[in-house]
Structure formats: structure tokens, C-alpha cells
Design a protein around this motif. Structure first.
Motif, short mmCIF file in Angstrom:
data_model
loop_
_atom_site.label_atom_id
_atom_site.label_comp_id
_atom_site.label_asym_id
_atom_site.label_seq_id
_atom_site.Cartn_x
_atom_site.Cartn_y
_atom_site.Cartn_z
N ALA A 1 0.80 -1.22 0.00
CA ALA A 1 0.00 0.00 0.00
C ALA A 1 0.84 1.27 0.00
N LEU A 2 2.10 1.18 0.39
CA LEU A 2 2.95 2.37 0.41
C LEU A 2 3.08 2.98 -0.98
N TRP A 3 3.19 2.13 -2.02
CA TRP A 3 3.33 2.65 -3.39
C TRP A 3 2.85 1.69 -4.47
N GLY A 4 3.18 0.42 -4.36
CA GLY A 4 2.88 -0.53 -5.44
C GLY A 4 1.40 -0.68 -5.72
N PHE A 5 0.56 -0.63 -4.68
CA PHE A 5 -0.87 -0.78 -4.90
C PHE A 5 -1.42 0.27 -5.85
N GLN A 6 -1.14 1.53 -5.55
CA GLN A 6 -1.71 2.59 -6.41
C GLN A 6 -1.08 2.58 -7.79
N ALA A 7 0.21 2.21 -7.89
CA ALA A 7 0.85 2.14 -9.21
C ALA A 7 0.18 1.06 -10.06
N GLU A 8 -0.10 -0.08 -9.43
CA GLU A 8 -0.75 -1.18 -10.15
C GLU A 8 -2.18 -0.82 -10.56
N CYS A 9 -2.95 -0.30 -9.61
CA CYS A 9 -4.37 -0.05 -9.88
C CYS A 9 -4.56 1.10 -10.87
N SER A 10 -3.76 2.14 -10.76
CA SER A 10 -3.88 3.25 -11.70
C SER A 10 -3.51 2.80 -13.11
N MET A 11 -2.54 1.88 -13.24
CA MET A 11 -2.22 1.33 -14.55
C MET A 11 -3.41 0.53 -15.10
N HIS A 12 -4.06 -0.24 -14.22
CA HIS A 12 -5.22 -1.03 -14.63
C HIS A 12 -6.31 -0.11 -15.19
N VAL A 13 -6.62 0.95 -14.48
CA VAL A 13 -7.65 1.88 -14.92
C VAL A 13 -7.26 2.56 -16.23
N THR A 14 -6.00 2.94 -16.35
CA THR A 14 -5.54 3.58 -17.58
C THR A 14 -5.69 2.63 -18.76
N ARG A 15 -5.40 1.37 -18.57
CA ARG A 15 -5.61 0.37 -19.62
C ARG A 15 -7.08 0.31 -20.01
N MET A 16 -7.96 0.31 -19.02
CA MET A 16 -9.40 0.24 -19.31
C MET A 16 -9.85 1.46 -20.13
N ILE A 17 -9.41 2.64 -19.73
CA ILE A 17 -9.82 3.85 -20.43
C ILE A 17 -9.28 3.87 -21.85
N LEU A 18 -7.97 3.66 -22.03
CA LEU A 18 -7.33 3.79 -23.33
C LEU A 18 -7.72 2.66 -24.29
N SER A 19 -8.17 1.54 -23.76
CA SER A 19 -8.58 0.43 -24.63
C SER A 19 -10.01 0.58 -25.14
N GLY A 20 -10.73 1.60 -24.63
CA GLY A 20 -12.09 1.82 -25.08
C GLY A 20 -13.15 1.05 -24.32
N VAL A 21 -12.80 0.53 -23.12
CA VAL A 21 -13.79 -0.21 -22.32
C VAL A 21 -15.05 0.61 -22.10
#
Length: 367
Positions: free
Chosen positions: A220-240
Motif C-alpha cells: 500500500a505504500l506505493w505498489g498498490f496505487q501504481a498497479e491499480c492506476s495502470m489497470h484503470v488507464t488500460r481500461m480507459i485507453l482500450s475503449g472499455v
């Protein structure tokens, strides 16, 4: 610490009538002025810990070693699963309701059959808790996305038969993200059931975790938000969200850092579009700017972010109808979160505070 007095319920009937007229409240429920609903409150049954520790023995890694530090401690197991401990904490601090959700990394780390079985068992246990304490608990359905069709069926069962309020997905599933077409049955069923998906972070997948294993960075110090924000960015940019414009996602921790980055994302997307670079870079033409999807398809919660500046920023960026209170129990202290909420109450307009503390949760989760 002495127990806080219960909230003043005067005027509850009028507020309930207003929400009921919009279809936002379930039959028999009431909107209560002063109510406090915490929307990201972790839960896990005992069998989950047993199965995870077996997995950790078979597949030792940095992540399993990290989690064993917690899962081998009886107090952690009690805090996540013991309802009496949870209720005592809620009463001491004046929290009216927890929305329970399976703790990360959850059932997504297991093979398909076991993950599906544990998801069903977890949902049955949460459903029994809600039945015993309908005014104190709501639930988000646990699913095993590694079996998409079965996961969709479990969403349907939990929403239509068990009275759940949405779905919890602990971000990537064994390195796969929700932009993958294989997960379409899950997204489609969530829309059919009007079930918001709480996308909770987890540890970065094996393909990217090495850089996060130093200095305690992978959690939770850093890796969690880095992973989840990447996940969301993939969803947005892929046209989900062009394919599924009705899909609603909830993000904790004030949006996993994304609200601060949206302007930059819009700028770079437009720059690539102007230069004709979408196709060469394997990008999808979008109907809207990335930030517009975030404002229309996402709600953020305050879990673990007990700090006024990002709260004020998210309220301004997204509007007061897309920010909800959360504690992140038991990983964060309820007293800290409630102190933060009471400080916010002093500075926010009454209507905005009411939306933050309970109104938005009632509407989105149909409480």
C-alpha cells in the motif's frame, strides 16, 4: 475512549422519500441525516487464510512472504473476520454501516475451481452477516474473474438473490486486466445488475513487481496505487467505457493518484492523435477524452487518505456526487478516519458533507 452518541435521525422520513422517488433506496430502507457509511471495509473468512497459507508454502515469493507476516497473526485474522470486534469498533467511533468487501489479493490468486468455491463461500458468509445486521452491513460480491462465466453468474446470484450492493475485484487477475475481452461477461453482467465494481488495488503482477520489491514499495505504500492506476488507464485507453458506457467503477484511496494525472493524460492523448500516432502505437480512437470517462464512470473514496487537500481537489475535479467516505478497516484506524471526516464537516457545505458521509453511498450502492 467513550462511545459516541448515535446520530440524530430527525427528518429521516423526508430524506427517504426523496431518495426513494429516484429509485435510489432499497425497499424498507431510510436515508438518515448524520448517517456515516464506510465504503471500503475489508473482510475475509477463516478458510481464505488457510488456503492462502497453503498457497504460500507451495509458491514462495516476495508477495507471499509479505502477506504471511500478516496472515499468520491471529489478531489480523480476527479483525478481518470477527463481526463482534468490528461492531465494537464501529460503535466506539460512531460509524453506522460498513460495506464489506473481500480483502486483497482475495480469491483471484487461486486456481479457477478453488477461487470460484471460495468466492461463493465468502458471499454466503457476508450474506448471513447482512441478514443478522441489516442496518449495519452491506456487501460487495466476491468473484473469481479467472472463470469469467461463473463470475458473471455469481454477480447475478448475489445481486438478485442475496441483496448485495455491488462487486469487488481486487484489480489484476494473475496478470490479466479488465480490458481483456475475456472478461466481457463480468462487465456485461455488472451493467445488467446495476452493480458498481469496486476496483481495489493489489500487488503488481509478476511482469512488473521486481522494481517494487525494495524499500517496502510493493504494498500500500506505493505498489498498490501504481498497479491499480495502470489497470484503470488500460481500461480507459482500450475503449472499455466506449463499449460499456453504463459501467460504473469505484476507486479507493482518492482515486489511486489518477485525479492528479488526468490533465496530462488528455494532453498526451491529444498530442498522439494530432500526429497520427494512434495506430502505430496500437492505441484505440476514443469517443471522449480520458478525463471525461473518469468524471462520468468513476467514483472515488477516501479510504486511507485522511488528508484534506486531496479531498478538496477530488470534490472540485469530480463534483460532490462522486466522492464517498471510507475507512479501509482494519488496515487504517477508524479514529483517524473519523477525525478526518469531522474536520471536513467543519469546512464543507452541509449538503456536500451529507453526500460524502452517506448520501452518495446510498445512491450508488442502493442502500
Amino acid at each position: 475512549m467513550s462511545t459516541l452518541k448515535r446520530r440524530d435521525f430527525l427528518g429521516a422520513s423526508a430524506a427517504a422519500a426523496l431518495l426513494a422517488s429516484s429509485g435510489a433506496v432499497r425497499a424498507g430502507s431510510q436515508s438518515q441525516p448524520g448517517r456515516i457509511i464506510a465504503t471500503e471495509e475489508a473482510f475475509a473468512p477463516k478458510r481464505y487464510f488457510q488456503e492462502y497459507l497453503k498457497l504460500a508454502e507451495r509458491n514462495e515469493s516476495m508477495v507471499t512472504r509479505y502477506l504471511k507476516m500478516y496472515y499468520e497473526k491471529p489478531q489480523v485474522v480476527k479483525q478481518l473476520g470477527d463481526i463482534d470486534i468490528r461492531l465494537e469498533d464501529m460503535d466506539r467511533h460512531g460509524v453506522d454501516m460498513h460495506v464489506l468487501s473481500m480483502t486483497a489479493p482475495g480469491v483471484q490468486v487461486f486456481e479457477e475451481a478453488l477461487g470460484t468455491e471460495l468466492a461463493i463461500e465468502t458471499n454466503e458468509e457476508i450474506a448471513s452477516i447482512i441478514k443478522r445486521y441489516p442496518q449495519r452491513f452491506a456487501g460487495l460480491a466476491t468473484i473469481a474473474p479467472q472463470a469469467p462465466e461463473k463470475a458473471a453468474a455469481e454477480i447475478r446470484r448475489c445481486m438478485s438473490e442475496l441483496g448485495f450492493s455491488g462487486v469487488i475485484i481486487n484489480s489484476h487477475t494473475q496478470g490479466e486486466f479488465l480490458d481483456n475481452p475475456k472478461f466481457a461477461p463480468i462487465l456485461e453482467e455488472a451493467i445488467r445488475q446495476q452493480a458498481p465494481i469496486y476496483l481495489h488495488p493489489t500487488f503488481p503482477p509478476d511482469t512488473m513487481i521486481e522494481a517494487y520489491t525494495d524499500y517496502g514499495m510493493m504494498g500500500a505504500l506505493w505498489g498498490f496505487q501504481a498497479e491499480c492506476s495502470m489497470h484503470v488507464t488500460r481500461m480507459i485507453l482500450s475503449g472499455v467505457f466506449d463499449r460499456y458506457p453504463e459501467l460504473q467503477i469505484v476507486l479507493g484511496h482518492m482515486g489511486e493518484g489518477l485525479p492528479y494525472w488526468l490533465g496530462r493524460m488528455d494532453n498526451r492523448y491529444q498530442n498522439i492523435l494530432r500526429r497520427g500516432g494512434l495506430k502505430p502505437l496500437g492505441m484505440t480512437p476514443l469517443k471522449k477524452l480520458p478525463s471525461e470517462y473518469f468524471r462520468s464512470n468513476f467514483t472515488v473514496t477516501t479510504s486511507g487518505m485522511n488528508w484534506q487537500p486531496p479531498l478538496n481537489y477530488c470534490l472540485d475535479l469530480m463534483g460532490p456526487d462522486r466522492v464517498m467516505f471510507a475507512i479501509d478497516f482494519p488496515f487504517e484506524r477508524t479514529g483517524d478516519a473519523m477525525g478526518f471526516l469531522m474536520d471536513a464537516k467543519k469546512t464543507l457545505p452541509t449538503k456536500v458533507y451529507e453526500q460524502l458521509s452517506h448520501g452518495n453511498a446510498e445512491r450508488l450502492f442502493r442502500l
